[in-house]
Design a protein around this motif. Structure first.
Motif, PDB file in Angstrom:
ATOM      1  N   VAL A 179       0.836  -1.204   0.000  1.00  0.00           N
ATOM      2  CA  VAL A 179       0.000   0.000   0.000  1.00  0.00           C
ATOM      3  C   VAL A 179       0.867   1.249   0.000  1.00  0.00           C
ATOM      4  O   VAL A 179       0.667   2.178  -0.792  1.00  0.00           O
ATOM      5  N   GLN A 180       1.853   1.294   0.878  1.00  0.00           N
ATOM      6  CA  GLN A 180       2.681   2.491   1.008  1.00  0.00           C
ATOM      7  C   GLN A 180       3.566   2.707  -0.215  1.00  0.00           C
ATOM      8  O   GLN A 180       3.784   3.850  -0.633  1.00  0.00           O
ATOM      9  N   ALA A 181       4.078   1.634  -0.781  1.00  0.00           N
ATOM     10  CA  ALA A 181       4.897   1.776  -1.993  1.00  0.00           C
ATOM     11  C   ALA A 181       4.061   2.353  -3.136  1.00  0.00           C
ATOM     12  O   ALA A 181       4.509   3.258  -3.861  1.00  0.00           O
ATOM     13  N   PHE A 182       2.854   1.836  -3.296  1.00  0.00           N
ATOM     14  CA  PHE A 182       1.960   2.367  -4.333  1.00  0.00           C
ATOM     15  C   PHE A 182       1.605   3.824  -4.049  1.00  0.00           C
ATOM     16  O   PHE A 182       1.570   4.656  -4.966  1.00  0.00           O
ATOM     17  N   GLN A 183       1.351   4.158  -2.781  1.00  0.00           N
ATOM     18  CA  GLN A 183       0.907   5.500  -2.445  1.00  0.00           C
ATOM     19  C   GLN A 183       2.017   6.536  -2.621  1.00  0.00           C
ATOM     20  O   GLN A 183       1.723   7.719  -2.830  1.00  0.00           O
ATOM     21  N   TYR A 184       3.284   6.135  -2.518  1.00  0.00           N
ATOM     22  CA  TYR A 184       4.328   7.117  -2.816  1.00  0.00           C
ATOM     23  C   TYR A 184       4.209   7.603  -4.253  1.00  0.00           C
ATOM     24  O   TYR A 184       4.213   8.816  -4.515  1.00  0.00           O
ATOM     25  N   TRP A 185       4.098   6.672  -5.194  1.00  0.00           N
ATOM     26  CA  TRP A 185       4.013   7.073  -6.602  1.00  0.00           C
ATOM     27  C   TRP A 185       2.706   7.807  -6.876  1.00  0.00           C
ATOM     28  O   TRP A 185       2.674   8.741  -7.695  1.00  0.00           O
ATOM     29  N   GLY A 186       1.651   7.424  -6.184  1.00  0.00           N
ATOM     30  CA  GLY A 186       0.399   8.158  -6.323  1.00  0.00           C
ATOM     31  C   GLY A 186       0.523   9.586  -5.817  1.00  0.00           C
ATOM     32  O   GLY A 186       0.042  10.535  -6.458  1.00  0.00           O
ATOM     33  N   LYS A 187       1.184   9.780  -4.668  1.00  0.00           N
ATOM     34  CA  LYS A 187       1.364  11.129  -4.124  1.00  0.00           C
ATOM     35  C   LYS A 187       2.287  11.959  -5.008  1.00  0.00           C
ATOM     36  O   LYS A 187       2.069  13.174  -5.179  1.00  0.00           O
ATOM     37  N   LEU A 188       3.317  11.322  -5.549  1.00  0.00           N
ATOM     38  CA  LEU A 188       4.217  12.056  -6.433  1.00  0.00           C
ATOM     39  C   LEU A 188       3.460  12.575  -7.660  1.00  0.00           C
ATOM     40  O   LEU A 188       3.623  13.746  -8.052  1.00  0.00           O
ATOM     41  N   PHE A 189       2.629  11.731  -8.256  1.00  0.00           N
ATOM     42  CA  PHE A 189       1.835  12.184  -9.399  1.00  0.00           C
ATOM     43  C   PHE A 189       0.847  13.269  -8.975  1.00  0.00           C
ATOM     44  O   PHE A 189       0.659  14.268  -9.689  1.00  0.00           O
ATOM     45  N   ALA A 190       0.221  13.107  -7.800  1.00  0.00           N
ATOM     46  CA  ALA A 190      -0.809  14.046  -7.354  1.00  0.00           C
ATOM     47  C   ALA A 190      -0.247  15.428  -7.057  1.00  0.00           C
ATOM     48  O   ALA A 190      -0.986  16.415  -7.124  1.00  0.00           O
ATOM     49  N   ILE A 191       1.034  15.522  -6.715  1.00  0.00           N
ATOM     50  CA  ILE A 191       1.630  16.836  -6.466  1.00  0.00           C
ATOM     51  C   ILE A 191       2.368  17.354  -7.691  1.00  0.00           C
ATOM     52  O   ILE A 191       2.416  18.559  -7.945  1.00  0.00           O
ATOM     53  N   ALA A 192       2.948  16.441  -8.501  1.00  0.00           N
ATOM     54  CA  ALA A 192       3.751  16.874  -9.649  1.00  0.00           C
ATOM     55  C   ALA A 192       2.878  17.346 -10.806  1.00  0.00           C
ATOM     56  O   ALA A 192       3.157  18.395 -11.407  1.00  0.00           O
ATOM     57  N   ALA A 193       1.820  16.606 -11.126  1.00  0.00           N
ATOM     58  CA  ALA A 193       0.984  16.979 -12.277  1.00  0.00           C
ATOM     59  C   ALA A 193       0.353  18.361 -12.102  1.00  0.00           C
ATOM     60  O   ALA A 193       0.462  19.214 -13.000  1.00  0.00           O
ATOM     61  N   PRO A 194      -0.304  18.668 -10.967  1.00  0.00           N
ATOM     62  CA  PRO A 194      -0.824  20.029 -10.800  1.00  0.00           C
ATOM     63  C   PRO A 194       0.257  21.096 -10.804  1.00  0.00           C
ATOM     64  O   PRO A 194       0.039  22.206 -11.303  1.00  0.00           O
ATOM     65  N   THR A 195       1.440  20.770 -10.262  1.00  0.00           N
ATOM     66  CA  THR A 195       2.513  21.771 -10.248  1.00  0.00           C
ATOM     67  C   THR A 195       2.948  22.123 -11.659  1.00  0.00           C
ATOM     68  O   THR A 195       3.097  23.319 -11.992  1.00  0.00           O
ATOM     69  N   PHE A 196       3.151  21.129 -12.496  1.00  0.00           N
ATOM     70  CA  PHE A 196       3.555  21.405 -13.882  1.00  0.00           C
ATOM     71  C   PHE A 196       2.492  22.231 -14.601  1.00  0.00           C
ATOM     72  O   PHE A 196       2.798  23.218 -15.279  1.00  0.00           O
ATOM     73  N   VAL A 197       1.226  21.851 -14.444  1.00  0.00           N
ATOM     74  CA  VAL A 197       0.153  22.550 -15.157  1.00  0.00           C
ATOM     75  C   VAL A 197      -0.006  23.974 -14.637  1.00  0.00           C
ATOM     76  O   VAL A 197      -0.069  24.939 -15.417  1.00  0.00           O
ATOM     77  N   LEU A 198      -0.064  24.149 -13.323  1.00  0.00           N
ATOM     78  CA  LEU A 198      -0.289  25.481 -12.754  1.00  0.00           C
ATOM     79  C   LEU A 198       0.897  26.405 -12.985  1.00  0.00           C
ATOM     80  O   LEU A 198       0.724  27.614 -13.214  1.00  0.00           O
ATOM     81  N   PHE A 199       2.105  25.865 -12.934  1.00  0.00           N
ATOM     82  CA  PHE A 199       3.267  26.712 -13.186  1.00  0.00           C
ATOM     83  C   PHE A 199       3.308  27.131 -14.657  1.00  0.00           C
ATOM     84  O   PHE A 199       3.701  28.258 -14.985  1.00  0.00           O
ATOM     85  N   ALA A 200       2.890  26.237 -15.551  1.00  0.00           N
ATOM     86  CA  ALA A 200       2.802  26.602 -16.967  1.00  0.00           C
ATOM     87  C   ALA A 200       1.757  27.697 -17.176  1.00  0.00           C
ATOM     88  O   ALA A 200       1.957  28.642 -17.953  1.00  0.00           O
ATOM     89  N   VAL A 201       0.632  27.596 -16.468  1.00  0.00           N
ATOM     90  CA  VAL A 201      -0.395  28.639 -16.543  1.00  0.00           C
ATOM     91  C   VAL A 201       0.154  29.963 -16.033  1.00  0.00           C
ATOM     92  O   VAL A 201      -0.073  31.034 -16.623  1.00  0.00           O
TER      93      VAL A 201
END
Length: 594
Positions: A179-201
């Motif tokens: 569970v925790q191994a999966f959730q690390y990659w899930g959290k990384l995507f959940a913080i990285a994807a909005p950051t890339f999009v919002l910073f581009a905006v």
């Protein structure tokens, strides 16, 4: 309503995946080693992802961005310290701790120094650290659910508690690793994807947010804003301003237009403040009031310098003493794998912390209203909707909310396992059934405290947990692994002095928060005093009680430091715990090494 459905939908998906992966991981969990250390068979790469998923808590996912928004460049010491602590852990603790063959920190302490009294003291501090760390996770879960849906804050903490307790009941450490191994990659995507999009905006067209700072560096509202305080707050005003207020201001009733001159104002709970466009932003007390101070390190003078170095001590050394982190190194096959796991964790954490830092900087331009209430932990949750009030913002906000819940679930799971493991083996008889009862008890105590205690910034509360770990288990581990002169009497004295000072400081800080905030910074950030005090106490008392040194200290240290291929490593014996148990059965005393 659509925004709520998107967020609730992804949160439900995260919860469902957590249950599913927990079930998959727990199918073959039926013995005490399964529940405590997953049979010591977790590969380094998977264990590193699981540790990172467990370690990236509410303080990392929400708190770091909030502190950057509020405190500026000085807040960068939080992610730096949270990450750099694994360097010290890798160099000094990881491999010898795994070679000890212990199952818990109290187990290591008793095996190294041969004292059941020391073991009981360690058990007390493991529970204190675990609960103190668990409470902000549950409170932040409530903040997240309340922010995205408007539902009562207590419900978020209750949901996380139920999910975690059910998962841990199924298989302990074996259940939560996947569970925790999966959730690390899930959290990384959940913080990285909005950051890339919002910073581009932001780079493509920042809009009104880019003009929210005037020539003097003072923040101004780029549009008319209405703010309602959730609790009493003190704010600083540096520029004369007009606004409308309905509620309590400086103890008196306000209802209509008011004029504030430079100074400090106390705003009562539930007060509604209405600011016009281009009005200066009142900033919560003790935070930088202009951009120059926000961008300048150590603008707080001697007190700020003390807080910074105390924070460095707490985060850098506290990582070595966090029970829920250290217990994961017991799951590695050998000492080499434990050290390699710590190295991988450094990479994974360093990658993650880039993103909340960027979001904190961008939030200062788009979310100045959070500086009025001090609820800056909500910045990561609110920013997508503020920058993109359309379908894109709704989707990004839902992704962030799902990642936040993954953070609460993964960290809470590790904390519950570590505390329940110690309670079941050191207070209860030590069977699988006892681990499950301890799990339920830990969850009940944690949610109770989360509902009763006032909510503070997640990173500040977690920093106090780090200070307690740095002042207790860090000295015990470093001296126990690297100094043959340590005695159990010295270890107990150091734990009591270091831990007692931190707990006392926390009590003073809480009392001060209710009686005018009179306590100086040494009480809110005590590690610069408490860590040296603990080390010195252990060394001095150990020298005075040299006769209490274990007779087999040379053999013990050889086992801790000998390379793995030499074959000196032996796991401490743990008797399997089949169920049901016969009446009157009790756990055998811990067997010696070898």
């Amino acid at each position: 309503m659509i925004q709520n459905l998107w967020s609730l939908g992804l949160v439900v998906v995260v919860a469902a995946l957590t249950f599913l992966l927990g079930y998959v991981g727990s199918r073959r969990a039926n013995t005490t080693p399964d529940f405590l250390v997953a049979r010591r068979a977790i590969p380094a790469t998977r264990n590193a992802a699981a540790i990172s998923g467990e370690y990236l808590s509410a303080a990392s996912f929400l708190g770091v961005a909030g502190l950057v928004l509020k405190d500026g460049i000085d807040a960068l010491w939080y992610p730096i310290g949270f990450t750099a602590g694994y360097l010290a852990l890798m160099l000094f603790v990881a491999a010898p701790l795994r070679r000890s063959g212990a199952y818990t920190l109290p187990d290591f302490a008793e095996a190294r120094l041969g004292s059941t009294s020391l073991r009981r003291v360690c058990t007390f501090f493991v529970i204190c650290i675990g609960v103190l760390y668990l409470v902000p996770q549950l409170q932040s879960a409530g903040l997240t659910l309340n922010t995205i849906t408007g539902l009562p804050a207590w419900l978020g903490g209750a949901v996380v508690t139920v999910i975690v307790v059910v998962n841990v009941l199924g298989g302990g450490m074996r259940a939560i690793t996947l569970v925790q191994a999966f959730q690390y990659w899930g959290k990384l995507f959940a913080i990285a994807a909005p950051t890339f999009v919002l910073f581009a905006v932001f780079l493509g067209g920042p809009g009104n947010g880019a003009r929210s700072v005037d020539e003097a560096g003072v923040l101004r509202f780029h549009e008319a804003v209405t703010v309602t305080t959730a609790e009493q707050v003190r704010v600083q005003v540096v520029v004369p301003m007009e606004l409308s207020a309905t509620g309590q201001v400086n103890g008196g009733r306000a209802d209509g237009d008011v004029y504030w001159t430079p100074g400090t104002y106390t705003i009562g709970k539930g007060t509604v403040l209405r600011f016009e466009q281009d009005s200066p932003v009142p900033v919560v007390d003790d935070s930088p009031t202009d951009n120059e101070s926000w961008l300048t390190p150590q603008a707080g003078g001697l007190g700020g310098l003390f807080e910074t170095y105390s924070l460095i001590f707490a985060t850098f050394l506290g990582t070595m003493g966090l029970p829920h982190v250290l217990v994961r190194f017991y799951t590695n096959p050998d000492g080499k794998a434990a050290r390699r796991t710590a190295l991988h964790v450094l990479y994974l954490l360093g990658l993650f912390y880039i993103f909340p830092t960027v979001l904190g900087v961008v939030s200062r331009l788009y979310l100045p209203q959070l500086l009025v209430t001090g609820k800056t932990d909500a910045a990561v949750l609110v920013l997508p909707y503020t920058m993109q009030p359309n379908l894109l913002g709704q989707v990004l906000g839902a992704i962030v909310a799902a990642g936040a819940f993954a953070a609460f679930l993964s960290t809470s799971s590790g904390l519950v396992v570590s505390v329940a493991g110690v309670v079941s083996t050191d207070i209860l008889p030590g069977k699988v059934r006892d681990f499950r009862w301890a799990t339920v008890l830990t969850g009940a105590v944690a949610i109770g405290l989360a509902l009763l205690l006032p909510r503070a910034d997640a990173s500040l509360t977690v920093a106090m947990s780090f200070a307690l770990a740095a002042s207790t288990f860090c000295p015990l581990l470093v001296l126990g692994i690297w100094w043959r002169g340590l005695t159990w009497v010295g270890a107990v004295a150091g734990l009591v002095v270091g831990g007692g000072l931190v707990i006392g400081s926390q009590a003073v800080t809480v009392v001060s928060s209710y009686t005018g905030g009179w306590a100086p910074s040494v009480f809110s950030m005590p590690a610069l005093v408490t860590v040296p005090a603990s080390f010195l106490t252990m060394v001095m008392i150990s020298r005075l009680t040299g006769r209490r040194r274990p007779e087999d200290v040379s053999q013990i240290l050889l086992r801790l430091h000998a390379p793995d291929p030499l074959g000196f490593m032996r796991d401490r014996e743990q008797r399997p715990a089949p169920e049901p148990e016969p009446a009157g059965d009790r756990r055998d005393p811990p067997a010696p090494w070898g």
